[in-house]
Every structure is written in structure tokens, then in C-alpha cells.
Design a protein around this motif. Structure first.
Motif, PDB file in Angstrom:
ATOM      1  N   ARG A 206      36.318  37.516  36.135  1.00 39.44           N
ATOM      2  CA  ARG A 206      36.538  36.338  36.999  1.00 39.44           C
ATOM      3  C   ARG A 206      35.688  35.158  36.539  1.00 39.44           C
ATOM      4  NH1 ARG A 206      36.609  40.377  41.084  1.00 39.44           N
ATOM      5  NH2 ARG A 206      34.486  39.855  41.733  1.00 39.44           N
TER       6      ARG A 206
ATOM      7  N   ARG B  12      37.245  33.561  33.361  1.00 37.05           N
ATOM      8  CA  ARG B  12      38.373  32.669  33.662  1.00 37.05           C
ATOM      9  C   ARG B  12      37.885  31.371  34.291  1.00 37.05           C
ATOM     10  NH1 ARG B  12      41.359  37.094  35.785  1.00 37.05           N
ATOM     11  NH2 ARG B  12      40.940  36.276  37.864  1.00 37.05           N
TER      12      ARG B  12
ATOM     13  N   ASN C  65      45.212  35.587  37.096  1.00 39.03           N
ATOM     14  CA  ASN C  65      44.589  35.378  38.397  1.00 39.03           C
ATOM     15  C   ASN C  65      45.392  36.047  39.501  1.00 39.03           C
ATOM     16  OD1 ASN C  65      46.772  33.645  38.101  1.00 39.03           O
ATOM     17  ND2 ASN C  65      45.572  31.769  38.299  1.00 39.03           N
TER      18      ASN C  65
END
Length: 760
Positions: free
Chosen positions: A444, A447, A491
Motif C-alpha cells: 500500500r 502504491r 487498489n
């Protein structure tokens, strides 16, 4: 004349998903129960303040939930399965979370209760469980406590409760079969208690939601409405019966004879003629008209509604205007979307703006605001319609040339299956996963750093490849037969694909609750759709280069992308679905050319999108099935097409699922103890099928014996040659320890079953 306004419910997750953060911190022991309670109280207080500040006449109370509003009622009436009780007298938030999530803190069976879709939305509820001769009592007084909380702040409150009949309808009988309606007489006294408590507090109105009134109900259920509301209408409090997600013409004979004081109807989903409404709805009812969409985010044409409502005032000079349904299904506030231009942002209306729309329109109707305000509000609607991002002639021509009668695969599954088995060389009971692997903090952050331009594309892609390589290594160690790349670059299964499609825009904070702490950020369809560039080819090809085992490419299907986005309203859903299907067809053919032999096109929303009235099913199923077929039209017989569906009732559309003609379908069944498989006693599913053998939404680690038991049960209904072994859903929400242990047990259980069958 007095036109009041209200909403049926407000988003409960908080502007920045504060509820999600607090829930997950509590589950991981990072905050105390008291800190969790404070977080919830802050969200409620903010929500009520928004409603008052917007100019609503009532604050809606009771729409807040720690996990799900159906589960709220289960707690309220003490309908808690025995396996979730560690102490007969105990009933607290931990009990609620055990029902929703299961528990790994004890050796006893504490699997989570089943979860399924709330009518035809992407919201999930925890399915109530009913047993014969069970008793109920008023055990969880959250509704009363929150009303006291709001009253202490000086608000005019309108509490909301899910109605007793809808609650019963949504539940499932466990154990010995009996008629759920037999429990009604035991549940109604608890609702009476609630109403009595509210009348003591001088609450004028209560909203009781009975959305099953839009369905085709059996006669005994119809009769039960009169009985129920005769009993409930014994206090001074007025009942506003709320219906939504469709029209109620077919049930008006029942509704008109109910002893209620008000009726809410959904003018967005329902088909009503306002000029005739007074002729067929009981004139003694106060009418609440749902004119602002609670399920889509486009700015309402308030001038159009004003012109419709103005003559209606000749027949009904006192009525309310409202959202069509709860605003649970839309994001909180569009004004914080700093990644959208003001021009684009002006087209949309989220929760806060929908409250403002109701306030503006009611003030104009009540002659407290000039009509020019309506003209000012809708200017962006006309700007959108003339925008150059709406229409794409190339896409429109391509759609017009589709021949939906010529999109089936060239040969039957019987022929394809032989070719695929020879090429793939898989063992009996092939093992696989649904697609995603744990989305770790590192992934996470990676990204986020890339999106914030802290790292460049080369560094980002290098790191993503490391995660994919690790996923492949882990799967090979576990002994899985069909691998996946694990989706570290994604995502969300819809948002990710939409980012590669022309015709979408995206929010930064447009979160909507899907269930519990799970939130999604639906993209917004604003124009004609086409693929900008290949989406998954690079990552799938890289993953396949790392292993000799087949790697399955993962795509999200057209109906799911449509249903889990906010669609434009100027073209049909069928047209949008075809456009998405053509874009995905380009991707499927590119994957095949790059050497990928297994492609999964997920359609978990196929059942969800089904109209609520059966008379409308055929049209929807016709175009949705053909949209799926269009995605894989043109692929070779040797290319194996998979699909996945989860958390919904499949039985009533199984013939359409067969028509999809996917080579393999994987479905959710473990929460219901493979109850779905009972259907296969009488229905011969022709293709391969993988009924999920464990629930990925629970922290429970399934034992080898547990999975063996489910596989043995599955083999009673599905032949050994057809059966695949897989979890219920993707693994992105689990951690690696849970994932590895669960998959290790799944593979071992499969090996054991294979040995047993080879001996025979």
C-alpha cells in the motif's frame, strides 16, 4: 402548506473512513473499547450536525451501525447464534463482531454468520439465523441510547428501524425447517417496547423500513403486514413506513389498509405518476417522496422536480421530500475532492450535497427561497451534457455493429474441456485461489508513494515485480496447481480497471461502505467507454515467465464494473455494459496472444444487478449474459475462461449462469456450509465448478478436516472431474500468516481426498 424534508439515513463511515480505522484498530488491540465508542459517537455527532446545518427538518437517528444495520436488529432482539456466545448473559460489541467476523480466540466452532447482498446493491448484510421455538427479548438498546444522545443536543429526531417483516424475510432457518413467520409474534413485542420507549421521550415520528414491499411477496407474508402494524400502532408515536429500491403498485392494496401515519415511496427507482398518486395511495397518509437518488451521485435537476411537485401540491398540500433510500450507498462530501476540477466536481452530489438539495427545493416550494436558486443549482447539469468527454463516435459505432446472436464461443464446453485438459495437464481437483494475495503495508505504501510521485515508474515497477515473484514462490511452495500473480499493483478490482478505460473519472475520498470496515471507492462513468492501453498483460506475462505452472490472468467483468461504479444516467445500463465488454475483449485477446492460457473474468455483481421484480429479469439477464460472452468472443478453445461470484443467492439464476458458458466457475459457499450445493441434487451443472472451501472474510484458519468435510460434501453433488478447490474469495484483506496456513491446509485436504478417491 408545509413541505418538510428529511433523509432515510446518512453514510456512517465518516468523512475519512474514521469508523473503518477505529474498527480495525480495535480488532488489532491498538485502541480500547472506550476509544472505539468515542470514535462512533464523534461520527454520529458530525452526521447530525451536517443534517441540521443543511436545513433538514429532522435528524435521522438509528442509521449508525458498528458493522451492519441488519445485525443491529439481531442484537436488539437477542438473536445471536449459540456458537457466538461465550457466556449466555454476555451481549456486547465483541459479540456483534464475532457474529460478523467469526473468531479465532477459541477452539469451539465460531464461524462467522453468512453474508449476502442487500437487495440489488453492493452493500452486504449479515444474514440472521433462526431456529425453531427460539425466544427473543429487548437486549441491545443502541437505538434508545442514540436517540437520547441526539435529544441531549437539542435535535428534532426521527429514529429509523429495519421493519420486523423485512428482518424476518432476510434471515435463514437453521436446523429443523419451520416457517419463519411463526417467529413474528415473538419479535413484535420487542418493537412495541422500542416504540413505547420512544413515546416516553415524546418522539413524534419513527421511520420503519420495509423494503420487501417492492418484491413479489407470498400471500402469508402480505397478510402479516396488517397483523404486525395493528400491533405496532398502539403508541402515540407516528409510523412512517419506508419502502425503496422499486415501486409498490402491486402491494398497494395491503399498504393502503395499514394503520400507519405516513408512507415513503422511492420516486427514483419506482415508476409513479405524481398527478395520479392521490388516486391510488391512501389520502390519510402523509407522503414522503424520495426524489433525490440515494444510490447515484449525479446532481439532481431540482427545477424539473419543482415543476413536477408544484401541481402535486394542489392534491397534497402537506408532504415531505426525501432521499429515495438511505444515503449509505453514496460518499459523504464531494467538496473535499481536490483531485477533481471544479467543473467536473460541479456535476456531482454526495451525501452532504443531497441534504442541501432537499433543503433548497423545500424552501423554494415553501416560498422561502427564490426559484432562481434552482436555476443556479442545475447549471452544471447542462454544462455536463454539452461536455466533449461524454460522446465518442468510434465507441458508439463499434457497439452498434455488435451482433449479440453471434458472440458464443465456437465449440461447446464438452469439446473445449478435452482440449484444455490436454494442454494444461492439471490433476483431479485442481487447486487455485480467486486472484488477490495480501495487500501488505509495504504494498500500500509503494502504491501511495508512486501516486504521490515520491518514486518514479521504473522503481515502482521493479518493486511490484519483486512482490509478484514472492507470490509465485509462495504458491509453488504451497503446491497450488493454478497460480495467480497476486494483484499487488491493484487498489480495487473495479477502480483499477476503470483507470485504464476512457469515460471514467475517479474520486480521492469517495468511499462507500461495502460491509463492516470494508469500503470501496466506486469510479464514476461520465462518457463512452474504451480501453486506453493494455491493463493486465504486462504483469500476467511476467508472472507466467517465473513458473512452468499455468498462471491465471484476472479481469473484472463488464456487469460488475457497471454495478460497482456510479453509472451515467443518459444512456441505458445495457449500452454501458456492452461498451465495457468490448474494452475487455481487447484485453482478453491480448492476454491470449501473450501466452496466457487461463483468464478469469469475475462477475460477482451479476446476481446483484438483477431487478427485484421477476417480470423484469429476462431482459436484464439477456444483456448481462451476452456482455460476459462478448468479453471472451474470439478466444481459442484451448484458452480456459473462468468466472467468480460471491455472497449472493445463485439458485434462481442458475440457468443464466450456465449460459455464461465459462469453462470454470468459482463460487462462495463456505459460510453457508455448502448449502448452495443442495441445488445440484436436481440441477446438473455442465461445466467445471469450484465451491469455496473456506471463508476468507473471517480470521479463522480452516482445519484440514474442515476442508475435507466440505469437499466430501461437494463430491456428493459434483463429479470428481468437474470439481475445483479454492477459497471463497480473494485474499487481499488477510495477512500472510493466515493466508499461508489456510492455503496449506486447503492443499493438504485436497491431497488427502485425491488419495482416497484414487484408492477406490
Amino acid at each position: 402548506m408545509s413541505i418538510k424534508n428529511h433523509i432515510l439515513g446518512f453514510p456512517r463511515i465518516g468523512l475519512y473512513r474514521e469508523l473503518k480505522t477505529a474498527q480495525e484498530n480495535y480488532w488489532s488491540n491498538k485502541i480500547t473499547l472506550n476509544e472505539l465508542l468515542i470514535a462512533g459517537k464523534k461520527i454520529r455527532k458530525k452526521n447530525w450536525k451536517i443534517q441540521i446545518k443543511s436545513g433538514l427538518d429532522y435528524v435521522t437517528v438509528g442509521d449508525f451501525s458498528w458493522y451492519d444495520h441488519v445485525l443491529n436488529i439481531s442484537m436488539m432482539i437477542n438473536n445471536i447464534p449459540k456458537r457466538h456466545r461465550f457466556d449466555e448473559k454476555e451481549l456486547n460489541l465483541d459479540t456483534l463482531f464475532r457474529v460478523a467476523r467469526g473468531s479465532k480466540l477459541t477452539n469451539k466452532n465460531c464461524s462467522a454468520s453468512e453474508m449476502t447482498k442487500w437487495f440489488n446493491t453492493n452493500y452486504h448484510y449479515i444474514v440472521p439465523e433462526f431456529t425453531n421455538n427460539q425466544n427473543f427479548y429487548f437486549s441491545w438498546k443502541q437505538i434508545i441510547e442514540e436517540v437520547d444522545e441526539a435529544l441531549s443536543l437539542g435535535y428534532s429526531v426521527k429514529p429509523v428501524l429495519l421493519g420486523p417483516l423485512t428482518y424476518l424475510w432476510l434471515g435463514k432457518v437453521k436446523g429443523i425447517y419451520f416457517n419463519k413467520l411463526d417467529l413474528l409474534e415473538k419479535i413484535l413485542p420487542i418493537y412495541q417496547e422500542v416504540l413505547l420507549e420512544l413515546s416516553y421521550r415524546k418522539v413524534e415520528w419513527i421511520q420503519i423500513d420495509e423494503p420487501i414491499l417492492v418484491l413479489d411477496l407470498p400471500k402469508d407474508w402480505k397478510k402479516s403486514f396488517k397483523l404486525s402494524y395493528n400491533i405496532l400502532n398502539q403508541n402515540k408515536i407516528k409510523i412512517l413506513l419506508a419502502t425503496y429500491f422499486g415501486d409498490i403498485h402491486h402491494n398497494l392494496e395491503i399498504i393502503n389498509n395499514l394503520p400507519i401515519h405516513g408512507l415513503h415511496i422511492d420516486l427514483i427507482s419506482g415508476k409513479y405518476n405524481l398527478s395520479q398518486l392521490h388516486n391510488y395511495v391512501n389520502n390519510n397518509f402523509l407522503l414522503s417522496l424520495g426524489i433525490i437518488s440515494g444510490r447515484n451521485i449525479w446532481k439532481a435537476n431540482l427545477l424539473e422536480w419543482f415543476n413536477k411537485l408544484k401541481p402535486f401540491m394542489n392534491f397534497k398540500n402537506t408532504f415531505w421530500i426525501s432521499s429515495s433510500c438511505s444515503l449509505l450507498h453514496v460518499p459523504v462530501d464531494v467538496s473535499i475532492e481536490d483531485n477533481l476540477t471544479d467543473f467536473v466536481k460541479s456535476w456531482f452530489s454526495f451525501g452532504v450535497q443531497k441534504c442541501l438539495e432537499l433543503s433548497i427545493l423545500s424552501r423554494v416550494l415553501n416560498k422561502k427561497l427564490d426559484i432562481q436558486e434552482l436555476h443556479n443549482w442545475i447549471k452544471p447539469i447542462y454544462a455536463y451534457r454539452s461536455s466533449n468527454i461524454v460522446n465518442n463516435v468510434v465507441v458508439q459505432k463499434r457497439v452498434s455493429k455488435i451482433s449479440l446472436d453471434q458472440i458464443k464461443r465456437k465449440n461447446s464446453f464438452f469439446i473445449r474441456s478435452k482440449i484444455q485438459k490436454k494442454k494444461l495437464n492439471l490433476p483431479i481437483l485442481p487447486t487455485t485461489t480467486i486472484g488477490s494475495f495480501p495487500q501488505t503495508k509495504e504494498i500500500r505504501k509503494l502504491r501511495l508513494d508512486y501516486n504521490n510521485k515520491i518514486i518514479n515508474q521504473l522503481d515502482y515497477e521493479r518493486e511490484i515485480k519483486i512482490h509478484i515473484k514472492n507470490n509465485i514462490i509462495q504458491q509453488e511452495k504451497l503446491g497450488l496447481d493454478v497460480l495467480v500473480h497476486g494483484e499487488p499493483e491493484r487498489n480495487d478490482m473495479v477502480e483499477y480497471f476503470s483507470e485504464y478505460l476512457e469515460g471514467f473519472v475517479f474520486t480521492k475520498y469517495g468511499w462507500v461502505q461495502s460491509y463492516g470496515s470494508r469500503c470501496v471507492k466506486p469510479p464514476i462513468i461520465v462518457g463512452d467507454i474504451s480501453r486506453i492501453t493494455p491493463i493486465t498483460v504486462k504483469w500476467s506475462k511476467f508472472a507466467q515467465s517465473l513458473t512452468k505452472k499455468p498462471v491465471k490472468a484476472m479481469l473484472t467483468g463488464p456487469v460488475t464494473i457497471l454495478c460497482w461504479s456510479f453509472p451515467r444516467e443518459d444512456v441505458s445500463k445495457e449500452n454501458i455494459s456492452k461498451q465495457i465488454a468490448l474494452a475487455l475483449q481487447d484485453e482478453v485477446l491480448d492476454l491470449e496472444k501473450s501466452g496466457i492460457n487461463i483468464i478469469q473474468i469475475d462477475e460477482p455483481a451479476l446476481r446483484e444487478g438483477l431487478p427485484l421484480r421477476k417480470k423484469e429479469w429476462n431482459d436484464y439477464l439477456s444483456w448481462s449474459v451476452k456482455s460476459f460472452q462478448l468479453c471472451s468472443f474470439g478466444v481459442k478453445d484451448s484458452t480456459q475462461i473462468h468466472t467468480h461470484m460471491c455472497y449472493c443467492e445463485f439458485n434462481d439464476i442458475m440457468s443464466s449462469i450456465v449460459d455464461l458458458d465459462a469453462d470454470v466457475i468459482t463460487i462462495e459457499t463456505s459460510r453457508s456450509d455448502m448449502e448452495l450445493l443442495e441445488f445440484f441434487k436436481t440441477f446438473k451443472y455442465p461445466n467445471d465448478i469450484g465451491p469455496g472451501v473456506y471463508d476468507i472474510h473471517s480470521p479463522n484458519i480452516p482445519t484440514v478436516r474442515w476442508i475435507e468435510k466440505l469437499l466430501i460434501k461437494a463430491l456428493k453433488y459434483i463429479s470428481l472431474e468437474q470439481l475445483w478447490v479454492n477459497p471463497d474469495c480473494g485474499l487481499k484483506t488477510r495477512n500472510w500468516v493466515e493466508t499461508s496456513l489456510a492455503l496449506q491446509n486447503m492443499v493438504q485436504a485436497t491431497i488427502n481426498i485425491r488419495k482416497n478417491f484414487l484408492k477406490k
